[in-house]
Design an enzyme around this catalytic site. Structure first.
Site: not given
Length: 402
Positions: A175-177
Site C-alpha cells: 500500500v505504501d508503494v
C-alpha cells in the site's frame, strides 16, 4: 539531453516509504531533492534493520538499514529541528524556494510551524504541495497510517491467503508503494498544469484511497455486482486455470487468459480432450468446475518437472513460470537483458533500477543515499543567502551528484 525534471527543486519533508519513494522517483528524473531529517535520528527507516548495509547512517554501529537505502538514492540530506528557531527559519526558506513540497505528517502538525499548504503557498504560489496521509484530512485525520493496518482495514488482507486460512498481508508494504507511485503521478500532473497556468496546487494522497483504487477488478466486482470477494489462495476469481499447479517436483504458475491458450495447454499436456469437455471448453465453465479441472491438469503435470513444463508451455504460447525467490527473480531479469540494478560503487548497496526506460535521456545518473545531514554545510549556506524575486533559486549540486 537534460533529465526530465532538471531544475526542479523538491523539499522532501517525508519519511518512511510512500513519500520517500515518490521523491526518489522525482530524483531519478533529475529533480534536486533536499531530504529534511531530524538531527541525530533521521528518517525512521535508517534504523529499520536488520538487514543492515555498510556505510553512513546509524544503528549505533555506523550501519544504515537497507530499508532506508531502498527509497532515498540521489537525494541530499539536511538535518533540521523544527522546534529550533534558526532551523525553522531555514525550513521555511527551503519551502519558499521549492517547486515541490512533500510531507507525510499527521494532518495539522505542520500548521504549528507555518509549513502547512496555506502558509507555504501564500509566499510561494507556484508550489506543488503534496500531502500523504493514512486516511485523509477528514474524520480519519487522527488515525495513524501504517501500511500493515491499511492492508487490514482496506480489505486487501481479506482477499490474500489460502481459502479458509487466516487473512494475510502482502510480502512487501504494497500500500505504501502504491501510494508513493500515486503521489508521483499527482505531482507530475500538477507540475504539468503549472507549466500552463503558472499556479501550483495542493496534491492529497492517502493510503486507503490508493489501496481501494488498486483493488481494480475485485473492487469493481463489489461495486457493480455486489460480490464481496474472499481468500482464494493463488486462484483467480474470474479465470481458470490461473494459479499454481503441482508438477512432479515443484509448483508452476500457469495463466490461461483465453480459450485459445487453454486449447494449447491441453494439447501440450497430452489431454486435448479437456478443451472439448463442456465443463472446460469456455472460461466461465472452467471457473465453475475449477476443482475438477485442476485435478485433471495436475495428473498430467505430474509426468514432468516444473522447469521442463515451463519451457514446453512457453514454447506454445502459454504463460507459465516457476515460483522464484528474489535471487532467482533478479537472475531472470539479468538473463532477459533488463539490467535490473544499479551499482553505485563504494560502500553503497546495489539499488533496484528505475523501472521505466525512455527513448530520450530523461533520467539522471544515480548517486548513493545520503548520510544524515551530509549536505548541511552547503545547504545552510545557500538558504542563508538572498532569494531572487520570489523565484526558487537552486543550490549548486555537490560534485559528482549529477
Amino acid at each position: 539531453m537534460t533529465a526530465a525534471l532538471e531544475g526542479v527543486l523538491v523539499a522532501d519533508f517525508s519519511r518512511v516509504l510512500a513519500g520517500p519513494l515518490a521523491t526518489m522517483n522525482l530524483a531519478d528524473l533529475g529533480a534536486d531533492v533536499v531530504k529534511v531529517e531530524r538531527p541525530g535520528l533521521g528518517d525512521d527507516t535508517r534504523a529499520w534493520g536488520p538487514p543492515w548495509a555498510d556505510g553512513s547512517g546509524t544503528d549505533g554501529q555506523g550501519r544504515v538499514a537497507t530499508y532506508y537505502e531502498s527509497v532515498n538514492r540521489s537525494k541530499r540530506s539536511l538535518a533540521l529541528d523544527l522546534t529550533d528557531a534558526q532551523d525553522l527559519v531555514a525550513a521555511k526558506e527551503l519551502a519558499q524556494r521549492a517547486d515541490v513540497f512533500v510531507e507525510n505528517f499527521r494532518p495539522g502538525t505542520l500548521s504549528r510551524y507555518g509549513l502547512d499548504y496555506e502558509s507555504v503557498a501564500a509566499g510561494n504560489p507556484g508550489v506543488v504541495y503534496a500531502s500523504v496521509t493514512g486516511f485523509g484530512r477528514g474524520p480519519g485525520a487522527a488515525l495513524p497510517g501504517y501500511d500493515f493496518v491499511v492492508q487490514a482495514v482496506g480489505g486487501l488482507m481479506s482477499i490474500t491467503g489460502e481459502a479458509g486460512g487466516p487473512p494475510t498481508k502482502a510480502g512487501v508494504a504494497l500500500v505504501d508503494v502504491l501510494t508513493g507511485k500515486d503521489t508521483t503521478i499527482g505531482i507530475l500532473a500538477a507540475l504539468a498544469a503549472r507549466s500552463r497556468t503558472g499556479r501550483g496546487c495542493r496534491v492529497e494522497v492517502n493510503l486507503l484511497s490508493s489501496l481501494l483504487a488498486a483493488l481494480v477488478n475485485q473492487a469493481s466486482g463489489y461495486l457493480g455486482a455486489g460480490v464481496v470477494p474472499h481468500r482464494m489462495g493463488n486462484e483467480h476469481p474470474s479465470i481458470a486455470p490461473y494459479e499454481t499447479l503441482r508438477c512432479a517436483d515443484a509448483l508452476l504458475a500457469v495463466a490461461c487468459g483465453n480459450d485459445g491458450q487453454f486449447v494449447r495447454l491441453a494439447e501440450e499436456l497430452g489431454r486435448p480432450d479437456l478443451a472439448r469437455d463442456e465443463r472446460f471448453a469456455r472460461n466461465a465453465a472452467r471457473v465453475a468446475h475449477r476443482r475438477h479441472l485442476i485435478d485433471a491438469l495436475e495428473v498430467a503435470l505430474a509426468a514432468d518437472t516444473a522447469a521442463s513444463w515451463q519451457r514446453r508451455l512457453n514454447a506454445v504460447g502459454v504463460a507459465a513460470g516457476g515460483v522464484n525467490d528474489l535471487a532467482a527473480a533478479f537472475a531472470l531479469a539479468e538473463d532477459l537483458g533488463l539490467a535490473p540494478t544499479y551499482d553505485l560503487g563504494g560502500a553503497a548497496s546495489r539499488q533496484v533500477r528505475h523501472p521505466i526506460t525512455y527513448s530520450e535521456d530523461l533520467i539522471r545518473q544515480p548517486s548513493p543515499p545520503p548520510g544524515l545531514g551530509a549536505d548541511d554545510h552547503q545547504l545552510r549556506a545557500w538558504l542563508a543567502g538572498p532569494a531572487t524575486d520570489g523565484i526558487p533559486r537552486h543550490a549548486p549540486m555537490m560534485e559528482g551528484t549529477r
